[in-house]
Design an enzyme around this catalytic site. Structure first.
Site, PDB file in Angstrom:
ATOM      1  CE  LYS A  14       6.723   1.304 -17.168  1.00  0.00           C
ATOM      2  NZ  LYS A  14       5.250   1.246 -17.289  1.00  0.00           N
ATOM      3  NE  ARG A  86       6.666   7.527 -15.623  1.00  0.00           N
ATOM      4  CZ  ARG A  86       6.556   6.364 -15.002  1.00  0.00           C
ATOM      5  NH1 ARG A  86       7.612   5.701 -14.655  1.00  0.00           N
ATOM      6  NH2 ARG A  86       5.370   5.890 -14.722  1.00  0.00           N
ATOM      7  NE  ARG A 120       0.105  -2.435 -10.292  1.00  0.00           N
ATOM      8  CZ  ARG A 120       0.884  -1.560 -10.921  1.00  0.00           C
ATOM      9  NH1 ARG A 120       1.979  -1.963 -11.525  1.00  0.00           N
ATOM     10  NH2 ARG A 120       0.542  -0.295 -10.962  1.00  0.00           N
ATOM     11  NE  ARG A 153       1.785   1.299  -8.024  1.00  0.00           N
ATOM     12  CZ  ARG A 153       2.571   1.372  -9.104  1.00  0.00           C
ATOM     13  NH1 ARG A 153       3.410   0.383  -9.369  1.00  0.00           N
ATOM     14  NH2 ARG A 153       2.516   2.400  -9.897  1.00  0.00           N
ATOM     15  NE  ARG A 164      -0.096   5.135 -12.694  1.00  0.00           N
ATOM     16  CZ  ARG A 164      -0.249   3.863 -12.333  1.00  0.00           C
ATOM     17  NH1 ARG A 164      -1.277   3.511 -11.568  1.00  0.00           N
ATOM     18  NH2 ARG A 164       0.613   2.949 -12.711  1.00  0.00           N
TER      19      ARG A 164
HETATM   20  P1  AP5 Z   1       3.479  -4.334 -13.958  1.00  0.00           P
HETATM   21  O1  AP5 Z   1       4.627  -5.219 -14.323  1.00  0.00           O
HETATM   22  O2  AP5 Z   1       3.332  -3.913 -12.551  1.00  0.00           O
HETATM   23  O3  AP5 Z   1       3.392  -3.087 -14.981  1.00  0.00           O
HETATM   24  P2  AP5 Z   1       4.254  -1.763 -15.060  1.00  0.00           P
HETATM   25  O4  AP5 Z   1       4.401  -1.420 -16.495  1.00  0.00           O
HETATM   26  O5  AP5 Z   1       5.503  -1.900 -14.245  1.00  0.00           O
HETATM   27  O6  AP5 Z   1       3.214  -0.776 -14.388  1.00  0.00           O
HETATM   28  P3  AP5 Z   1       3.383   0.434 -13.384  1.00  0.00           P
HETATM   29  O7  AP5 Z   1       1.993   0.853 -13.021  1.00  0.00           O
HETATM   30  O8  AP5 Z   1       4.296   0.083 -12.239  1.00  0.00           O
HETATM   31  O9  AP5 Z   1       4.049   1.479 -14.292  1.00  0.00           O
HETATM   32  P4  AP5 Z   1       4.013   2.959 -14.123  1.00  0.00           P
HETATM   33  O10 AP5 Z   1       5.033   3.320 -15.139  1.00  0.00           O
HETATM   34  O11 AP5 Z   1       2.719   3.639 -14.222  1.00  0.00           O
HETATM   35  O12 AP5 Z   1       4.371   3.168 -12.574  1.00  0.00           O
HETATM   36  P5  AP5 Z   1       5.751   3.381 -11.801  1.00  0.00           P
HETATM   37  O13 AP5 Z   1       5.756   2.486 -10.640  1.00  0.00           O
HETATM   38  O14 AP5 Z   1       6.905   3.357 -12.728  1.00  0.00           O
HETATM   39  O15 AP5 Z   1       2.151  -5.107 -14.445  1.00  0.00           O
HETATM   40  C1  AP5 Z   1       0.861  -4.541 -14.209  1.00  0.00           C
HETATM   41  C2  AP5 Z   1      -0.133  -5.665 -13.882  1.00  0.00           C
HETATM   42  O16 AP5 Z   1      -0.299  -6.497 -15.041  1.00  0.00           O
HETATM   43  C3  AP5 Z   1       0.356  -6.629 -12.777  1.00  0.00           C
HETATM   44  O17 AP5 Z   1      -0.764  -7.067 -12.047  1.00  0.00           O
HETATM   45  C4  AP5 Z   1       0.994  -7.799 -13.537  1.00  0.00           C
HETATM   46  O18 AP5 Z   1       0.911  -8.995 -12.800  1.00  0.00           O
HETATM   47  C5  AP5 Z   1       0.141  -7.840 -14.808  1.00  0.00           C
HETATM   48  N1  AP5 Z   1       0.884  -8.204 -16.001  1.00  0.00           N
HETATM   49  C6  AP5 Z   1       2.142  -7.859 -16.328  1.00  0.00           C
HETATM   50  N2  AP5 Z   1       2.477  -8.326 -17.560  1.00  0.00           N
HETATM   51  C7  AP5 Z   1       1.363  -8.976 -18.026  1.00  0.00           C
HETATM   52  C8  AP5 Z   1       1.062  -9.653 -19.234  1.00  0.00           C
HETATM   53  N3  AP5 Z   1       1.983  -9.760 -20.216  1.00  0.00           N
HETATM   54  N4  AP5 Z   1      -0.184 -10.177 -19.399  1.00  0.00           N
HETATM   55  C9  AP5 Z   1      -1.112 -10.060 -18.401  1.00  0.00           C
HETATM   56  N5  AP5 Z   1      -0.890  -9.426 -17.218  1.00  0.00           N
HETATM   57  C10 AP5 Z   1       0.342  -8.890 -17.035  1.00  0.00           C
HETATM   58  O19 AP5 Z   1       5.589   4.907 -11.332  1.00  0.00           O
HETATM   59  C11 AP5 Z   1       4.664   5.270 -10.333  1.00  0.00           C
HETATM   60  C12 AP5 Z   1       4.720   6.785 -10.137  1.00  0.00           C
HETATM   61  O20 AP5 Z   1       6.036   7.165  -9.723  1.00  0.00           O
HETATM   62  C13 AP5 Z   1       4.459   7.626 -11.394  1.00  0.00           C
HETATM   63  O21 AP5 Z   1       3.085   7.839 -11.624  1.00  0.00           O
HETATM   64  C14 AP5 Z   1       5.197   8.919 -11.036  1.00  0.00           C
HETATM   65  O22 AP5 Z   1       4.465   9.694 -10.118  1.00  0.00           O
HETATM   66  C15 AP5 Z   1       6.426   8.405 -10.314  1.00  0.00           C
HETATM   67  N6  AP5 Z   1       7.539   8.152 -11.244  1.00  0.00           N
HETATM   68  C16 AP5 Z   1       8.123   6.954 -11.517  1.00  0.00           C
HETATM   69  N7  AP5 Z   1       9.110   7.098 -12.410  1.00  0.00           N
HETATM   70  C17 AP5 Z   1       9.137   8.419 -12.731  1.00  0.00           C
HETATM   71  C18 AP5 Z   1       9.921   9.176 -13.628  1.00  0.00           C
HETATM   72  N8  AP5 Z   1      10.867   8.611 -14.400  1.00  0.00           N
HETATM   73  N9  AP5 Z   1       9.675  10.505 -13.693  1.00  0.00           N
HETATM   74  C19 AP5 Z   1       8.750  11.102 -12.943  1.00  0.00           C
HETATM   75  N10 AP5 Z   1       7.952  10.432 -12.093  1.00  0.00           N
HETATM   76  C20 AP5 Z   1       8.156   9.092 -11.979  1.00  0.00           C
END
Ligand code: AP5
Length: 207
Positions: A14, A86, A120, A153, A164
């Site tokens: 994402k 979410r 990552r 992270r 997660r």
């Molecule tokens: P990356 O682009 O970082 O993936 P992502 O989907 O953004 O992953 P996240 O782990 O950031 O998502 P998440 O939803 O769990 O965490 P968030 O930060 O929102 O890519 C991942 C890896 O793959 C990277 O190394 C990248 O280089 C590689 N990659 C990407 N695309 C690729 C491809 N096509 N092919 C190969 N490799 C690829 O949330 C963190 C925490 O915050 C949550 O757990 C929660 O506690 C809190 N939080 C955030 N939002 C909310 C909400 N709305 N409500 C409640 N709590 C929330």
């Protein structure tokens, strides 16, 4: 301008896709994960509330996240939401203050996202995202953009990733059906290299 939601499991890409699509289409990128990590790093009241949930791989309570997003999108159009909503409650809350025109679901399986999150690395200074397998930095351990140190992270530890993913299945997967019923969902195969995925997402958002 249209408001867009990027939906998908942890590690679906994402953030990676959002940064590139927002730049190309002149959208305003809002990642709730990035905002929360910044609040935690600055030790704000919100950060103190959120930290424990994030470290455990739990969701931060809906009302906290809704208030945070509402404040940040006020008066804005052309918003690209990454990691929000979410839960169904968040989707319903969002509908009260921002219309959602398109939801792009990044479809990718569990084994692939677990592999991606294990390799990552994130820049401690500017937040740029790398991958030791698929998006390696030019110099090991250093950010291409700012030279900052690359770190793992804390919530990318294997046991937290597993949790997660469970939380995603229970709380966020129902949103796929929710937005499909509204006729705004477009699914993109995200189990391909980032360039192919971003090209598809941009094509969808231009059409
Ligand atoms: P990356 O682009 O970082 O993936 P992502 O989907 O953004 O992953 P996240 O782990 O950031 O998502 P998440 O939803 O769990 O965490 P968030 O930060 O929102 O890519 C991942 C890896 O793959 C990277 O190394 C990248 O280089 C590689 N990659 C990407 N695309 C690729 C491809 N096509 N092919 C190969 N490799 C690829 O949330 C963190 C925490 O915050 C949550 O757990 C929660 O506690 C809190 N939080 C955030 N939002 C909310 C909400 N709305 N409500 C409640 N709590 C929330």
């Amino acid at each position: 301008m249209r408001n867009v939601v990027l939906l998908g499991p942890p590690g679906a890409g994402k953030g990676t896709i959002a940064v590139r699509a927002a730049e190309e289409l002149n959208l305003s990128h809002l990642s709730t994960g990035d905002v929360l990590r910044d609040e935690v790093a600055r030790g704000t009241e919100l950060g103190k509330k959120a930290r424990g949930f994030m470290d455990r791989g739990e969701l931060v309570p809906d009302e906290v996240v809704l208030a945070m997003v509402r404040e940040r999108v006020r008066g804005r159009e052309g918003v690209l939401l990454d990691g929000f909503p979410r839960t169904l409650a968040q989707a319903e809350g969002l509908a009260e203050f921002l219309p959602v025109h398109v939801v792009v679901y990044l479809a990718v399986g569990k084994d692939e996202v677990v592999r991606r999150l294990g390799s990552r690395r994130v820049c401690a200074s500017c937040g740029a995202v790398y991958n030791l397998v698929t998006q390696r930095p030019r110099t090991a351990g250093r950010c291409d953009r700012c030279g900052g140190e690359l770190r793992q992270r804390p919530d990318d530890a294997p046991e937290v990733v597993a949790h997660r993913y469970e939380v995603y299945e229970r709380e966020s997967q129902p949103l796929i059906e929710h937005y499909a019923r509204q006729g705004v969902l477009v699914s993109v195969d995200a189990a391909r290299p980032p360039e192919a995925v971003v090209a598809d997402v941009i094509r969808v958002l231009r059409s």
